[in-house]
Each structure stands twice: as structure tokens, then as C-alpha cells.
Design an enzyme around this catalytic site. Structure first.
Site, PDB file in Angstrom:
ATOM      1  N   HIS A 133      -0.475   7.751   7.398  1.00 33.56           N
ATOM      2  CA  HIS A 133      -1.394   8.062   8.492  1.00 33.56           C
ATOM      3  C   HIS A 133      -1.092   9.455   9.001  1.00 33.56           C
ATOM      4  CE1 HIS A 133      -1.510   3.669   8.266  1.00 33.56           C
ATOM      5  NE2 HIS A 133      -2.797   3.892   8.433  1.00 33.56           N
TER       6      HIS A 133
ATOM      7  N   GLN B 247       0.839  -1.192   0.000  1.00 37.35           N
ATOM      8  CA  GLN B 247       0.000   0.000   0.000  1.00 37.35           C
ATOM      9  C   GLN B 247       0.875   1.243   0.000  1.00 37.35           C
ATOM     10  OE1 GLN B 247      -2.083  -0.899   3.701  1.00 37.35           O
ATOM     11  NE2 GLN B 247      -3.965  -1.140   2.540  1.00 37.35           N
TER      12      GLN B 247
ATOM     13  N   HIS C 184      -6.362   7.874   7.462  1.00 43.93           N
ATOM     14  CA  HIS C 184      -5.655   6.855   6.678  1.00 43.93           C
ATOM     15  C   HIS C 184      -5.848   7.243   5.222  1.00 43.93           C
ATOM     16  CE1 HIS C 184      -6.326   3.733   9.995  1.00 43.93           C
ATOM     17  NE2 HIS C 184      -7.271   4.613  10.243  1.00 43.93           N
TER      18      HIS C 184
HETATM   19 ZN   LIG Z   1      -4.422   2.720   8.066  1.00 43.44          ZN
END
Ligand SMILES: [Zn+2]
Ligand SMILES: [Zn+2]
Length: 661
Positions: free
Chosen positions: A403, A399, A533
Site C-alpha cells: 500500500h 498476496q 493498492h
Molecule cells: Zn489493499
């Protein structure tokens, strides 16, 4: 007595229902008017196009009598609801054809999908393959031409069970077992009966074109411990022309299949030894991925992000605390045990808990916030082997995660900054057609989510405010939120009009609470930060798949691994080709020389397959004049120019797509 009688008669005559239409208008109709009659009262033209309806948000037949006040939506082919009814009805027709052609088969479920429908069938001893499709299509269309009406009827649970027990169909029996008596309905058309909740087109005659697309294995109820059934995919239309167009689109999609292109362009591969769903990035693919990462890292740096690095595993306790174990634990990869100390580790399904621990590594005050931690973090989630698909459904993926920890006052600004970054990423990669979706919780199903309703209300409002202030078009989807917070998703439409979910931004009040995160406020008291996020690409794997299918492999020039290939017409011109390569490199153009002892024609064809944007042919004339003959991918001839002129051309094309952030 007479008066009473008259009043009674008057009441009877005036038994009407108030029907609210989508434009807000309210009309009165005699009780038991059907949606089709409502359509007819509006216009004959509309009535001809109405194929289904919903009443008070429930799917109804166009022939269902409306006995109460309520809001009615009439569906035509242009509406999702209309397509659903069309394809749901077509699934019944195909099921009838299958039952006739393959006696003794057991039908299970057959829902409409985004494009068409499928039916999962236990074919018993029969086998079905491509060569059987024409016969199935022929019979289904014969049935369709019979213009059979779809008729719904209620069935007592005992009778419904009896019906399928007699057929020996344990699947439908299992489905009916889970239903409540009094809610069970069957649908009949022609000689065929199916367990069904309704939502049909008026009759089978609307189906004018139908195609069985393919068959695939599918486990009963999607569980690989269950029996494998055969999933028959089909699609149908009201016009032959629409089917033809759809099939052309499918052909184009096949050419752009990322698995095919990935192989041809030597970007990635899979190995059964390494394991299913675990992609291996080849040098060209890794180079491309690296370039994508650098592109985002550069923009992130400008936006105030800091890179962090965290391990691929973490103690089970970490994910129990975060709630991820509950979500990804039982049905995913099982904990890793150490031999001596009885420790338990989990392959990380999410990066968030790790970044939270980084945030906790030292006490922070409001002056230190926001903290924006970014990592290209690889995570692992178990997917059933039947669900795996190229790079879009894998078991290990990276990914482009980050954050953001901020004060509640900073949330709106931070969220807007993330929207800006996401739009920059999409624009630089040529995605112009997208919608944004605000995914909020389903208030009817509070158990699905962590955290209190007040906290959810605040988070949902923060997202909607940011979207409003950024002036982006958005739709709200109930029940689509993550279990820990609401989110905003960018839904991309690719070059073939297919929708993909990409880049997600999520507000989270829950994890900060679960981990007891704090910062010192103005007032010297401890407060809880809010977390965002976000991942503009989603994952590197899925994004690569999408980019391949959207561009057909013709990546933006700034991104593609080899921007040009130099093709000497014979061995004699290799030295000149090397000289050209050298000066291309001096202009920071990524190129290579194809020195193989092949004809230029063959080299060009191979460079076409590899999607190299520019082919630079050099021979006697070019060497004499110090030029290169430039041929664009796709065939356009740009004539002979100098390397400097070519470098200018490349630079111009790059700066037209890649703006600085
Ligand atoms: Zn996250
Ligand atoms: Zn049905």
C-alpha cells in the site's frame, strides 16, 4: 384533399431509418430493414459471414426489423458477440437433444461462456456420463442439419408460467417469476421452445461440429443450499477443422494442468484433514515461492518500499470501518469469539486495514510521503467447495501486497512507478503477451461503490493519465472497478492463448477517508493522503498456477528449484559426481546427485518429468577428462564440457531473462 393525400403517400414511401455503422458511416434504409439485409446491402460476402448483431448496444436477431434510427454492429464468428450467439444457439440445440434422449428432465439455464456453452439440467432419475456424449452429439448434429430457424416471440407472463408449470419445471417458473410482464420472450426452433432473451445465429445449420466436453455438478443459482444439478459443457464450431484444433489445445492444457504438474514436480498438495482450499506447499514449492518473494523484495527495495508484518486476524470493528465486513462478512468465514471478553475477530480478508493502522502509528508530514508498505500477507476468504480449484481458487492465499500512501500530487508518479515494477515482474517471468485493462465504475449503479462521484472521477482520470504517459495499450471496462476505487489490471495471455487476470493496481480515496488518515502539508494544515493498492503477482498461489500452466513447468532457469541433476552411470562414479556437485555449488548452481541404483535411462526419464533443465551424466570418460556430459531437458545433447563452461552457459541464460530492476 388530393395534396394532402399525396403528402401522406410521400411520407409513407419515405419512412426510413438512419443506421450508423461501427466505422461511423450513416446509411438510410426503409423502415423494418433487418441486420441481414443491411449486411447484404454492404456485400454478399459479409452477409454470408454475419451470424448475429447488436442494435443500440442490445443483442438482436439478424432477422429483427429495425424500426428506429440507431447504431448497428454486425457480428461474424471473429467477434465475441458472434461467438456468443453461436454458442448460445448451440446450447438450445443440445437442450433439445437432451430433452429427446432423457424424457422428463428439467432445463434450467444454459449460457454461452468464454469457450463454448453449458446447460444446467435437473436430470431426475437419469444419469449422464462420458459414454453418453457421442449419442448426444449425434442427435444435436442431426437437429443442426435440419437448418431450423430460431424464432423469437413475446409471451405474456401468465402464459410463460403456465407453459413451465405444466412441465413441472420449477426452475424456469422461478426465473419467470422474477421477470416483468411484457419483457418475456420465448425462442422456438424445430420442435423446441426455451425461455430466452435472444441473440441467435440465423439457423441451426451453421453448427457443423459439436462436442460435449464434460459434465459436472452445479448448484441451482450457484448456492450450495440448493439442489445440485448437472452442468453439461459443450462447444461447437462452423467447421470441423476448428473443433479438431480446439480439442488439440484442450489436450495440451490437460498436460499443463497445474494440479497435475504440481504433483509431478512435488510443489504443493492438499489434505482433507487440513481442509479444502487450503494449499500445503511442499519443500520444492516453498523454495520456489521463496525465490519469487526474494525476487520481488529486491526490486521493491530499490523502488523504495519498506516491509511490514501484520497478524492473520483483526478485530471485527477494523473491517466494519474499512467496509470489508460488509463485503466479505456475511458470506465468508464468521467472526472468532473469545470465551471471556466477548471480543470478535475476523480472519483477515484483506491486508489494507492493517497497513492503514501502521500508517497511523505516528504523525507524518508531506516530507515523509510517499510511504510504501509491503507485506506478503496471507488472507482468508470463504469460497464454496464447488468453486475451489487447485491453486487458482482457494480459501487461504498470500498476496504480494503493498500500500502506497502519497499526496494527491505524487499519485501520478507513484502510479507510473508501479506500472514499471509490474512490467519488470512480467518480463522477468516470460510473459510477453498481455493487455492492460482500466476498470472503472458503472455510473448506472452508484450504490455499488463507496465514495462520491467527484472522488471517483479524479481517481479514474489519474489511472488513465498514468497509462497514457507510460504509453501502454489499454482498454476501458465499465463496471469492473473494485467497490472502493478504480483499478488497472494486467490481463495475461498464456502460452495456450488463455486469458488470466494478474497484477492489479488500484487507486483508493475511500479508505483514507473512512479511517480519517492525515498528513501535515506545506501549509501546516492536515490533508488526506491517497492510497494505492498493488500486487504484481496477485497472489502467490494463483501466480504459481498460472506460471505452471504458461511454462508447462519449465520455469525460467533463475527460478526453478533444481537447475541441474548429476547422474553417475554407476556406483563407481559417485565420488566424481559429488566432486562435480561441489564445484557446481561453488558456481551457485542449484543441483543434486541422483545416486539411486537405477539405470541412467530411468533417471533421465524421471528428471524429464520433474522438468529439471540440465542432466549432467558422468561416467568413466568424464571422470578421466574432468568433464560432464550435458543433456538439456527435452533431449538436446550439448556434449561433454567442463563445469566452468557449463556455469557460463547457465549464467548467460539467466541474464537473458532476469534483468536487474
Ligand atoms: Zn489493499
Ligand atoms: Zn436463445
Amino acid at each position: 384533399m388530393v395534396r394532402y393525400y399525396l403528402c401522406g403517400l410521400k411520407a409513407y414511401l419515405l419512412a426510413t431509418v438512419k443506421i450508423t455503422l461501427p466505422d461511423g458511416s450513416v446509411k438510410e434504409y426503409p423502415k423494418a430493414t433487418t441486420p441481414m439485409q443491411v449486411a447484404q446491402s454492404i456485400s454478399e460476402g459479409l452477409a454470408r459471414n454475419v451470424i448475429s448483431a447488436s442494435f443500440n448496444e442490445e443483442t438482436v436477431e439478424s432477422t429483427t426489423p429495425l424500426n428506429t434510427d440507431g447504431s448497428l454492429v454486425l457480428y461474424t464468428w471473429r467477434d465475441e458477440g458472434g461467438k456468443r450467439a453461436f454458442w448460445h444457439s448451440s446450447a438450445h440445440v443440445v437442450a433439445q437433444a437432451l430433452e429427446e434422449l432423457y424424457p422428463g428432465i428439467k432445463l434450467t439455464i444454459g449460457p454461452p461462456i468464454e469457450n463454448g456453452f453449458y446447460y444446467d439440467v435437473d436430470f431426475g432419475d437419469h444419469t449422464v456420463s462420458d459414454k453418453d456424449f457421442p449419442e448426444i452429439e449425434k442427435r444435436a448434429l442431426e437437429i443442426a442439419r435440419g437448418k431450423h430457424e430460431f424464432k423469437m416471440r413475446s409471451v405474456a407472463k401468465a402464459d410463460a408460467l403456465d407453459h413451465y408449470q405444466k412441465q413441472g419445471n420449477e426452475y424456469k417458473v422461478e426465473l419467470i417469476d422474477a421477470l416483468e410482464d411484457g419483457t418475456i420472450t420465448f425462442c422456438d426452433h424445430d420442435t423446441f421452445t426455451d425461455l430466452c432473451r435472444g441473440g441467435h445465429i440465423p439457423n441451426t445449420g451453421f453448427i457443423k461440429a459439436l462436442k460435449i466436453l464434460n459434465v459436472a455438478g452445479a448448484y441451482w443459482r450457484g448456492d450450495e443450499n440448493n439442489k445440485q444439478l448437472t452442468r453439461v459443457y459443450g462447444i461447437s464450431f462452423a467447421k470441423q477443422k476448428e473443433l479438431t484444433e480446439y480439442l488439440q489445445l484442450l489436450e495440451e492444457a490437460k498436460k499443463r494442468d497445474h494440479r497435475k504438474l504440481g504433483k509431478e514436480m512435488e510443489l504443493f498438495t492438499f489434505s482433507t484433514m487440513v481442509g479444502q482450499g487450503l494449499p500445503l506447499w511442499l519443500p520444492k514449492g516453498a523454495e520456489l515461492r521463496e525465490r519469487l518473494e526474494q525476487f520481488l523484495k529486491k526490486a521493491q527495495k530499490k523502488a523504495g518500499y519498506e516491509m511490514v508484518v501484520s497478524p492473520h486476524i483483526g478485530q471485527k470493528e477494523l473491517y466494519v470501518t474499512s467496509g470489508h465486513y460488509e463485503k466479505y462478512g456475511k458470506d465468508s468465514f464468521q467472526p472468532i469469539h473469545t470465551p471471556k471478553d466477548q471480543e470478535e475477530f475476523l480472519l483477515k480478508p484483506m491486508n489494507c486495514p492493517h497497513h492503514i493502522e501502521i500508517f497511523k502509528s505516528k504523525p507524518l508530514s508531506y516530507r515523509d510521503l510517499p510511504k510504501r508498505y509491503a507485506e506478503f500477507g496471507t488472507v482468508y476468504r470463504y469460497e464454496q467447495s464447488g468453486e475451489l480449484h487447485g491453486l487458482t481458487r482457494v480459501r487461504g492465499f498470500t498476496q504480494d501486497d503493498a500500500h502506497i500512501f502519497c499526496t494527491p500530487d505524487q499519485l501520478n508518479e507513484e502510479f507510473k512507478n508501479v506500472i514499471d515494477l509490474s512490467l519488470y515482474v512480467l518480463g522477468s517471468l516470460g510473459f510477453e503477451d498481455f493487455i492492460t485493462q482500466v476498470s472503472i465504475r458503472d455510473p448506472e449503479d452508484p450504490d455499488k461503490y463507496l465514495g462520491s462521484p467527484e472522488v471517483w472521477d479524479k481517481a479514474e482520470q489519474a489511472i488513465i493519465n498514468a497509462a497514457e504517459e507510460k504509453g501502454i495499450n489499454y482498454i476501458i471496462e465499465k463496471g469492473e472497478a473494485a467497490f472502493y476505487g478504480p483499478k488497472l489490471d494486467f490481463m495475461i495471455k498464456d502460452a495456450l492463448g488463455r486469458k488470466w487476470q494478474l497484477g492489479t493496481i488500484q487507486v483508493d480515496y475511500n479508505l483514507p477517508e473512512r479511517f480519517g488518515l492525515t498528513y501535515k502539508g506545506h501549509d501546516n494544515e492536515l490533508h488526506q493522503p491517497v492510497m494505492i493498492h498493488r500486487a504484481p503477482f496477485g497472489s502467490m498461489e494463483r501466480f504459481m498456477a498460472l506460471l505452471l500452466e504458461h511454462t508447462g513447468g519449465n520455469f525460467p532457469l533463475w527460478l526453478i528449484p533444481d537447475q541441474a541433476v548429476v547422474l553417475p552411470v554407476s556406483e563407481k562414479y559417485e565420488n566424481y559426481a559429488e566432486k562435480v556437485l561441489n564445484s557446481l555449488e561453488n558456481h551457485e548452481i542449484r543441483a543434486l546427485v541422483d545416486k539411486r541404483n537405477e539405470t541412467v535411462g530411468k533417471k533421465i526419464r524421471e528428471a524429464e518429468v520433474k522438468k529439471i533443465p540440465f542432466m549432467l551424466v558422468v561416467g568413466e570418460k568424464e571422470e578421466e577428462t574432468g568433464m560432464i556430459a550435458v543433456r538439456k531437458h527435452g533431449g538436446e545433447d550439448l556434449g561433454s564440457i567442463t563445469v566452468e563452461a557449463f556455469a557460463n552457459l547457465v549464467e548467460k541464460e539467466i541474464s537473458s531473462t532476469l534483468k536487474s530492476f
